[in-house]
Design a protein around this motif. Structure first.
Motif, PDB file in Angstrom:
ATOM      1  N   LEU A   1       0.833  -1.214   0.000  1.00 15.44           N
ATOM      2  CA  LEU A   1       0.000   0.000   0.000  1.00 15.44           C
ATOM      3  C   LEU A   1       0.864   1.259   0.000  1.00 15.44           C
ATOM      4  N   ARG A   2       1.984   1.210   0.720  1.00 18.24           N
ATOM      5  CA  ARG A   2       2.865   2.384   0.747  1.00 18.24           C
ATOM      6  C   ARG A   2       3.615   2.561  -0.569  1.00 18.24           C
ATOM      7  N   VAL A   3       3.903   1.426  -1.244  1.00 20.87           N
ATOM      8  CA  VAL A   3       4.629   1.490  -2.519  1.00 20.87           C
ATOM      9  C   VAL A   3       3.824   2.271  -3.552  1.00 20.87           C
ATOM     10  N   GLU A   4       2.527   2.184  -3.453  1.00 24.43           N
ATOM     11  CA  GLU A   4       1.693   2.883  -4.440  1.00 24.43           C
ATOM     12  C   GLU A   4       1.898   4.401  -4.387  1.00 24.43           C
ATOM     13  N   HIS A   5       2.455   4.919  -3.313  1.00 26.61           N
ATOM     14  CA  HIS A   5       2.668   6.370  -3.208  1.00 26.61           C
ATOM     15  C   HIS A   5       4.056   6.798  -3.680  1.00 26.61           C
TER      16      HIS A   5
ATOM     17  N   ASP B   1       8.093   7.747  -8.510  1.00 32.79           N
ATOM     18  CA  ASP B   1       8.834   7.237  -9.670  1.00 32.79           C
ATOM     19  C   ASP B   1       8.252   5.888 -10.081  1.00 32.79           C
ATOM     20  N   PRO B   2       7.681   5.787 -11.308  1.00 30.65           N
ATOM     21  CA  PRO B   2       7.084   4.504 -11.734  1.00 30.65           C
ATOM     22  C   PRO B   2       8.100   3.366 -11.783  1.00 30.65           C
ATOM     23  N   ALA B   3       9.333   3.635 -12.208  1.00 30.53           N
ATOM     24  CA  ALA B   3      10.332   2.573 -12.295  1.00 30.53           C
ATOM     25  C   ALA B   3      10.652   2.011 -10.912  1.00 30.53           C
ATOM     26  N   GLN B   4      10.846   2.922  -9.930  1.00 25.47           N
ATOM     27  CA  GLN B   4      11.121   2.466  -8.566  1.00 25.47           C
ATOM     28  C   GLN B   4       9.915   1.738  -7.978  1.00 25.47           C
TER      29      GLN B   4
ATOM     30  N   GLU C   1       7.771  -0.047  -9.646  1.00 20.50           N
ATOM     31  CA  GLU C   1       7.713  -1.391 -10.256  1.00 20.50           C
ATOM     32  C   GLU C   1       8.719  -2.330  -9.614  1.00 20.50           C
ATOM     33  N   ARG C   2       9.949  -1.830  -9.368  1.00 22.52           N
ATOM     34  CA  ARG C   2      10.957  -2.690  -8.727  1.00 22.52           C
ATOM     35  C   ARG C   2      10.526  -3.075  -7.307  1.00 22.52           C
ATOM     36  N   ALA C   3       9.966  -2.140  -6.571  1.00 21.01           N
ATOM     37  CA  ALA C   3       9.530  -2.431  -5.213  1.00 21.01           C
ATOM     38  C   ALA C   3       8.411  -3.471  -5.199  1.00 21.01           C
ATOM     39  N   VAL C   4       7.466  -3.348  -6.129  1.00 17.75           N
ATOM     40  CA  VAL C   4       6.377  -4.327  -6.213  1.00 17.75           C
ATOM     41  C   VAL C   4       6.925  -5.714  -6.557  1.00 17.75           C
TER      42      VAL C   4
END
Length: 450
Positions: free
Chosen positions: A265-269, A272-275, A277-280
């Motif tokens: 949920l925090r990653v969605e905020h 940077d889209p690239a970062q 995507e890597r986090a997901v």
């Protein structure tokens, strides 16, 4: 007293008692044979009596020969004199073994011609080649002609038992038969003492495959009872540890998934889209690793419930769910008999892991099944890079991968084959890796059929 003896002491006691029993039997049978021989007035066996009769006839003048013949004749042996050898009756059977035995008594005096014949109702000719046959036929009408040094032949004809008997059998045969019975009894006694060890070995073997304790009743020698008790306690402790490990991993998995969900949920905020995507992707990899670790723990302790599972139907269903995976059955009738007694959920996880692992490294997967000698054999082939020969045993270890970089792009965490081995061994089967005809790897699973 016997309950206090150890295992080695019990074995020695059984052997000693068997030897004493055989010695007592031999002594008793020998005494009965001598007593019986005295009652029957036959203290000498046929060869010795024949030698004595020949000596009497050779030292007796011809005028007194008939008197000597009457003196040496008895109820069990008739003795007569002939100027020539007895005629060869085609119905009579020659006894070479008896001739050799009687002939031994005349070697020191130059030897004598011996002719031994058995009546037509005697035993078969092929059985006469054995020396022991003389003792077995000592009740048959027997005729022995012995050449005399003074000319002519002494003819001896039996009229019943020639040698002493015990319970209707020769003493040697009686001792051998009773000794064999004592030996058989000793073997059964030793097997009875070793039975707890066999039961314990089977329990340990089954526990190693299923991690389900099977207590064995404590019996036998004191050290055997202590060993059985110690193994029973060890199985209970190990089973508790395995169960505790599974519960612990399940709890950790549940809690970690909660934190991973919050992180997602925090990653969605992340702007940077690239970062993002890597986090997901990292969070997905963590979830997969946790699920694989939990599956490995559960694979070693599958459910105790056993259902009859149709392996062919299960493989057809799993292969049908995946593209580029096909099921090949050469003999439909034999494959239909490949039914395994096991945990259906665990077996489904086993075959799903094998097919997914093959698709991860290859483009095409061929799954085969056959029923052979009470075993269901499942073969999964792929056209990937294959497994080097030196690493075909190591790939079943947890977290081992052929790719040293351990990149998630080229494979998983290294738990797929470890889970497959744990489930296979929990069902009493075996798993191995080899080269595939498609050019990649072949995984072979053998499970005992129901």
């Amino acid at each position: 007293m016997l309950g206090r003896l150890g295992f080695a002491g019990r074995m020695m006691a059984i052997v000693l008692l068997a030897l004493l029993a055989i010695l007592a039997i031999g002594t008793g049978v020998g005494y009965m044979a001598r007593k019986r021989a005295h009652i029957d007035a036959t203290p000498l066996l046929l060869p010795e009596r024949a030698a004595a009769i020949v000596e009497v006839l050779e030292t007796t003048p011809p005028a007194r020969r008939q008197t000597a013949l009457k003196a040496v004749s008895s109820d069990d042996l008739s003795v007569s004199y002939r100027d020539t050898a007895p005629p060869q009756d085609p119905r009579m059977q020659r006894l070479p073994a008896v001739e050799r035995v009687i002939g031994q008594y005349f070697l020191e005096v130059g030897g004598r011609e011996v002719i031994a014949m058995l009546a037509p109702e005697g035993v078969a000719r092929w059985r006469q080649l054995r020396l022991g046959q003389y003792w077995l036929t000592s009740r048959e009408p027997l005729k022995v002609a012995i050449g005399l040094s003074t000319g002519g032949y002494a003819v001896l004809e039996s009229r019943g038992d020639i040698g002493p008997r015990v319970w209707g059998m020769p003493p040697g045969f009686t001792i051998g038969a009773l000794g064999a019975l004592v030996g058989i009894a000793a073997i059964f006694a030793i097997m009875r003492e070793a039975r707890p060890l066999r039961l314990l070995a089977g329990s340990v073997s089954r526990f190693g495959a299923s991690a389900v304790p099977e207590p064995v009743a404590a019996r036998g020698a004191p050290e055997i009872r202590r060993l059985i008790g110690a193994v029973n306690d060890m199985q209970e402790r190990i089973a508790g540890l395995v169960k505790g490990r599974t519960v612990l991993l399940g709890a950790i998995s549940h809690d970690l998934k909660t934190y991973i969900t919050r992180l997602r949920l925090r990653v969605e905020h992340i702007p940077d889209p690239a970062q993002q995507e890597r986090a997901v992707r990292d969070l997905d990899d963590m979830t997969t690793l946790i699920e694989d670790a939990l599956a490995l723990a559960r694979g070693a302790s599958v459910s105790e419930r056993r259902d009859v599972v149709d392996v062919a139907a299960l493989l057809a269903e799993e292969a049908g769910r995946r593209r580029n995976a096909q099921l090949s059955i050469n003999d439909t009738s034999q494959a239909g008999k490949a039914k395994v007694a096991g945990d259906a959920v665990a077996l489904r996880r086993l075959f799903a892991n094998l097919i997914d692992n093959a698709l991860r490294y290859g483009k095409n997967v061929d799954v085969g099944i056959e029923n052979s000698a009470g075993e269901a054999v499942v073969v999964v082939d792929d056209d990937g890079p294959g497994i080097p020969a030196l690493e075909r045993s190591a790939v079943f270890e947890p977290f081992y991968r052929v790719d040293p970089s351990r990149s998630r792009e080229t494979g998983g965490a290294g738990l797929g084959l470890a889970i497959a081995r744990a489930i296979t061994e929990a069902h009493g089967g075996r798993i191995s890796a080899d080269a595939s005809p498609l050019g990649g790897a072949r995984i072979r699973v053998v499970l005992p059929t129901a």
